[in-house]
Design an enzyme around this catalytic site. Structure first.
Site, PDB file in Angstrom:
ATOM      1  N   ASP A   4      86.009 -10.653  62.173  1.00 28.21           N
ATOM      2  CA  ASP A   4      86.029 -10.381  60.617  1.00 28.21           C
ATOM      3  C   ASP A   4      87.260 -10.743  59.910  1.00 28.21           C
ATOM      4  O   ASP A   4      88.481 -10.870  60.547  1.00 28.21           O
ATOM      5  CB  ASP A   4      86.146  -8.723  60.550  1.00 28.21           C
ATOM      6  CG  ASP A   4      85.245  -8.161  59.390  1.00 28.21           C
ATOM      7  OD1 ASP A   4      85.061  -8.651  58.218  1.00 28.21           O
ATOM      8  OD2 ASP A   4      84.911  -7.098  59.571  1.00 28.21           O
ATOM      9  N   HIS A   7      87.972 -15.453  52.106  1.00 30.01           N
ATOM     10  CA  HIS A   7      88.034 -14.246  52.729  1.00 30.01           C
ATOM     11  C   HIS A   7      87.649 -13.771  53.874  1.00 30.01           C
ATOM     12  O   HIS A   7      87.768 -12.640  54.507  1.00 30.01           O
ATOM     13  CB  HIS A   7      87.090 -13.228  51.520  1.00 30.01           C
ATOM     14  CG  HIS A   7      87.542 -13.114  50.280  1.00 30.01           C
ATOM     15  ND1 HIS A   7      88.053 -11.923  49.747  1.00 30.01           N
ATOM     16  CD2 HIS A   7      87.747 -13.920  49.218  1.00 30.01           C
ATOM     17  CE1 HIS A   7      88.414 -11.884  48.574  1.00 30.01           C
ATOM     18  NE2 HIS A   7      88.233 -13.411  48.174  1.00 30.01           N
TER      19      HIS A   7
END
Ligand code: GDG
Length: 463
Positions: free
Chosen positions: A371, A163
């Site tokens: 991110d 992720h």
């Protein structure tokens, strides 16, 4: 429990939280979040099981059923939590994989526990998986599980999804256990990343440190082929659209604006309190607009929701203090009595309140320094069928590859961020609508269901 499952998810946390009802009775409730929402229907169709930690240390739990899911708890001692979770996962891997924004801690004792705990997860998955089952391992806490699981159960079809970003060679190289991690991941049949760059980094590293000869995105190892590819995660767009249309949520959004003194612009940030999220940079840019006298009290209000996170890790405690000092200074200098320029909330809200905040915000400010994806950006877009909001988005968020009609910024460039923030605040309704329409199309078409489907189809295709 002897029941075997055709489909097994392995993740650090179980998809349920323990809650205590009015009578003091403890029950389990499904955790909020896209991953759980996306995977649960797949699990229900295929008699799925979920292997994970309950969230509390030293808890002995038998496998149980909740919310129609079959749950297999993995026990973590207090020391495991400290070394494997807070230590190797969040003080070593997390900063290393996020561009070394904070200095990673390299300690052998942390690694040893990471390895031991990964083996425990692999054994639990091996015990519950039916012959030839699909096993989907999630995220950076469990990168050794694919290899360990394959050794125990070569009949399984194993997928892994990361992720967070996967770093380039120059950074990954620092890791004393770099070969073990690569070999761990190569135990899978399919290794999924958020971005094309992350998948390429992985393939390049396999060539460099394992002497393998990848062809494109396929790596041949021990007579098998491992595929590395990107599958950008998304949100449950329909759920958010329904939430944003709820009259109660809309009323609450109007109330929030009113409580803030109906300023011309409401700017919003929603993040876990994490040094990767660029909270300080965005607040600095906003405050400079007051310093420059381009804004004055009443023109604009910033609402920053900072959800408590990893509070036992040193870096996170320092960050919290720094942000609180920064907010205090900015308000001390530029707020008027009863009208702060920054409203800082160190707390977590319900989904409904979050949707109301999204609806109340003219400019959503998402400025991570790095991110994997950033779901907040996609949630905001899904919540704005009125096309009136603007999204200020960091080039360093995975989401920027899809949401290129956002107001893109380099958060390291405070001057540039400040100007772009001003531009987003003053964009005409037509321009906002044009940008928002294109971003919504992407998020609605590529929602989290499609993400899960594409990953699982790719995993089964190669069978
Ligand atoms: C990792 C990767 C990747 C936040 N505050 C509240 C709340 N949230 C929800 C948001 C959003 C989620 O938490 C945060 O997701 P992000 O994607 O923004 O960030 P990470 O937590 O760092 O997630 C990231 C993600 O995994 C998925 O692959 O996108 O790059 O770092 O859904 O809405 N939810 C509620 N109250 C809050 O106060 N209910």
């Amino acid at each position: 429990m002897s029941k075997k499952s055709e489909f097994v998810v392995v993740a650090n946390r179980l998809p349920v939280d323990r809650v205590t009802d009015g009578e003091g009775e403890a029950t389990w409730r499904r955790s909020p979040g896209g991953l759980v929402t996306a995977i649960v229907p797949v699990m229900q169709r295929r008699q799925g099981a979920w292997v994970g930690w309950s969230g509390a240390p030293d808890q002995d739990l038998e496998p149980f059923e909740a919310e129609g899911l079959s749950l297999i708890p993995v026990r973590l001692s207090a020391r495991d939590v400290e070394y494997y979770y807070e230590g190797f996962s969040n003080a070593t891997l997390w900063p290393l994989y996020h561009d070394v924004i904070a200095q990673p801690v390299y300690r052998r004792s942390l690694w040893e526990v990471y390895e031991r705990v990964n083996r425990r997860f692999a054994r639990a998955a091996a015990d519950v998986a039916a012959e030839g089952a699909i096993v989907w391992v999630q995220d950076y806490q469990l990168q050794l599980v694919p290899k360990m699981l394959r050794e125990l159960r070569p009949d399984l079809r194993i997928g892994f999804f990361l992720h967070i970003p996967f770093p380039p060679m120059e950074l990954f190289q620092q890791l004393p256990w770099r070969r073990d991690i690569l070999q761990g991941l190569l135990g899978a049949d399919l290794v999924g990343f958020q971005s094309r760059d992350a998948a390429s980094n992985f393939v390049r590293l396999c060539r460099r440190f394992l002497d393998l000869k990848p062809q494109g995105h396929e790596v041949a190892i021990e007579g098998r082929t491992v595929r590395a590819d990107h599958f950008p995660i998304s949100v449950d767009a329909n759920e958010l659209i329904t939430l944003a249309a709820d009259p109660g949520v809309q009323k609450r959004a109007a109330q929030i604006r009113e409580d803030l003194g109906n300023p011309a612009s409401v700017l919003l940030g929603v993040d876990r309190l994490d040094y990767t999220k660029g909270i300080q940079q965005r607040l600095e840019a906003f405050t400079e607009l007051f310093e420059d006298e381009r804004l004055k009290s009443g023109d604009a209000v910033f609402v920053q929701v900072a959800t408590p996170s990893r509070e036992r890790v040193e870096e996170y405690r320092i960050l919290r203090d720094e942000i609180e000092l920064q907010v205090g200074r900015a308000n001390g200098l530029y707020a008027e009595l009863g009208a702060p320029i920054i409203n800082y909330m160190h707390t977590s809200y319900t989904r409904e309140e979050l949707a109301a905040l999204y609806l109340a915000a003219d400019v959503m400010v998402v400025t991570p320094l790095r991110d994997g994806m950033n779901l907040v950006a996609k949630e905001y877009v899904a919540c704005r069928p009125d096309l009136r909001g603007a999204l200020l988005l960091s080039e360093f968020a995975g989401a920027a590859a899809e949401l290129h009609r956002a107001f893109l910024v380099n958060p390291y460039d405070i001057g540039g961020t400040k100007n772009r923030m001003w531009e987003a605040m003053h964009a005409s309704p037509t321009e906002r609508a044009r940008r928002m329409r294109s971003m919504r199309k992407r998020v609605i078409e590529h929602d989290v269901d499609l993400w899960a489907k594409e990953f699982l189809d790719a995993l089964e295709d190669g069978r």
